[in-house]
Scaffold this active site. Structure first.
Site, mmCIF file in Angstrom:
data_model
loop_
_atom_site.group_PDB
_atom_site.id
_atom_site.type_symbol
_atom_site.label_atom_id
_atom_site.label_comp_id
_atom_site.label_asym_id
_atom_site.label_seq_id
_atom_site.Cartn_x
_atom_site.Cartn_y
_atom_site.Cartn_z
ATOM 1 C CG HIS A 148 15.555 1.882 -14.185
ATOM 2 N ND1 HIS A 148 15.775 1.213 -13.011
ATOM 3 C CD2 HIS A 148 14.497 1.275 -14.765
ATOM 4 C CE1 HIS A 148 14.864 0.256 -12.873
ATOM 5 N NE2 HIS A 148 14.087 0.271 -13.921
ATOM 6 C CE LYS B 225 0.833 -3.024 8.005
ATOM 7 N NZ LYS B 225 1.192 -1.996 8.996
#
Lengths: 337, 337
Positions: free
Chosen positions: B49, B231
């Site tokens: 990034h 989850k």
């Protein structure tokens, strides 16, 4: 091996639990409120933190860890963020109180937070998510716990499983996520061990350091798995740090030093999204996301996609209609108290 | 197969990226600020990034998804919580601005939140965690993304991987967690596929619906795994809903309809823990938790436990001293622009 259960009407279960709490020193009003939360949790199908947890709650009352009539005392205010001391009062009543307070702060400031120290196990964390969402708020709540989860790269339990609750209000059924940072709870693993079944997915390491689905091996090694391995390990730490720093209360390390889980730290954040002027697209945004998700092709034939809280509503309805399942032996024991 | 790299001094990398951004229509000041964030991200070792993402950022500028001189416009205020429209400005500048704003709100109200719609990829999310922590705030930031993750129980991508950032300030090195809701990113899986290596842990399902460590099989099936299975699936949904509802912006479903990831929604929450009067134990609480965690017996000989952000500081120091590694080919390409 499945214990015999009876189905008890909600009001009867509520009354029975309230009776016992009055006997333990709760005022009638507080006994009713705490018992209601236990009964609702059971009604919603979270038996582990409903009536099945009640005997241990009574034990903690008897041992003095939980003080029936203690109520939170404010220790600091920074405007939208407040600090409270739970005075070791009943965890569910303290958490309910602090969520109410966070909702009130959110009404006033758009968002509000309450950091609570020196409190007790909140039982079902999702309760406070439903509460926030019922008030038209997004709720973000978390608690720390005793050390029960090894950090990634380590062998022994130096983190808590630190449940996190996120709730988004929605007409037709709130989205309420209630998730610990371990993949499987100790209760779940013990259940599989007793039933002689493997876990559905690898849930921890054995003593040789290999991932396994065998609950006995994980329990022997004391090495349950954080969700997402290193990721859940990091998130667990972050939740503990936030709870302890914001409340200036005990962290998981210090709670471990007590030997028993009490004096825990919790945080309740609410964001008020009830104003149509500011959040006019709320319902359509949530519905669009759920519709999109529900439209996924099933992973295997007959499988379905559910949003967090979706199954809860079904269980709630069924248990309201048919009565709440309680283990017969436990029900008989409670009636003897 | 490992591409040749050169080590570039920070100032040189920064100047080069800023030069290119000025050429793309950024003012000198904004070019410098955006380039600094790209250079710092690269310096901190998050190459995916940082500079490695820069060519795609330029492509999005060329295509008009990212508008160089657009800045956020406030659309709503509820006191401690504000809503802003990012006007499709550069994602890192928009996110930096909103974090500054959340810090300012937290100074005033104890805590503050900014919900930002119509913005662009924020590049490294951790940047805004470091920023909040440098300002003495706990930071909680999250973004939604295009659909790139199947929900639990489903086969096709109907959720984003929705990175979550949590930062806790600490003298000696902040704790900064920056975690997507997928176990492995597409970039990581593609890297393993190119190198011909298996993933360290099962990272998704193959087309037959079996968990696998083979990145090619997961990429073919398009079924990366959410952290903690069901989850992480639930948490991903909750993050998307919060971002879209609070900002009244696009959710993952709607972003998917655009075909390209832009106009995303983000949230920046800061809690000001800089006051010694209210948070006097902050440093000792965090240090005690890290000491306790570091003291865990290693999972295997030579293994270590790290807190989120710990390795970042080492990489930062090394790259500051030795220069920042950039792929030679990329560096040459950038210099031609």
């Amino acid at each position: 091996m499945i214990p015999e259960t009876v189905r008890i009407p909600f009001d009867q279960l509520h009354a029975e639990l309230a009776r016992i709490l009055r006997q333990k020193g709760f005022s009638p009003e507080r006994a009713g409120a705490s018992a209601r939360l236990f009964a609702e949790t059971t009604r919603d199908g979270v038996y582990s933190h409903g009536v099945n947890r009640f005997p241990r709650f009574l034990e903690y009352l008897d041992k003095g860890y939980v003080v029936p009539e203690a109520t939170p005392v404010q220790t600091g205010s920074l405007g939208a963020l407040e600090q409270w001391d739970g005075q070791r009062g009943p965890g569910n009543l303290n958490a309910w109180f602090c969520t109410e307070r966070a909702v009130a702060l959110a009404r006033q400031h758009g968002m509000g937070g309450v950091a609570l120290r020196n409190t007790n196990h909140w039982m079902r964390g999702g309760t406070y998510g439903w509460q926030a969402a019922d008030a038209g708020c997004i709720g973000i709540c978390f608690t720390n716990t005793i050390p029960n989860l090894p950090p990634w790269g380590g062998k022994d339990a130096r983190l808590g499983n630190n449940p996190l609750v996120v709730a988004i209000p929605r007409e037709g059924g709130h989205v309420v996520l209630d998730t610990a940072m371990s993949l499987y709870s100790y209760g779940k693993m013990e259940g599989h061990a007793q039933a002689g079944t493997q876990l559905p997915y690898e849930g921890g390491f054995d003593t040789a350091g290999n991932l396994t689905r065998d609950p006995n091996e994980i329990l022997k090694a004391g090495r349950p798995l954080p969700i997402g391995y290193w990721k859940g390990s990091g998130l667990s730490l972050a939740l503990d740090l936030m709870a302890a720093v914001l409340s200036q209360g005990l962290g998981t390390a210090a709670i471990g030093g007590l030997g028993t889980e009490y004096q825990v730290s919790q945080v309740f954040i609410c964001l008020d999204v009830s104003s149509p002027a500011h959040f006019g697209e709320r319902q359509s945004i949530v519905d669009a996301a759920l519709d999109f998700m529900h439209g996924a092709a099933p992973a295997s034939p007959g499988e379905s996609v559910y949003y967090p809280g979706e199954k809860t509503l079904r269980t709630r309805h069924e248990n309201q209609t048919r009565g709440i399942p309680v283990e017969l032996k436990l029900w008989q024991d409670l009636q003897q108290l």
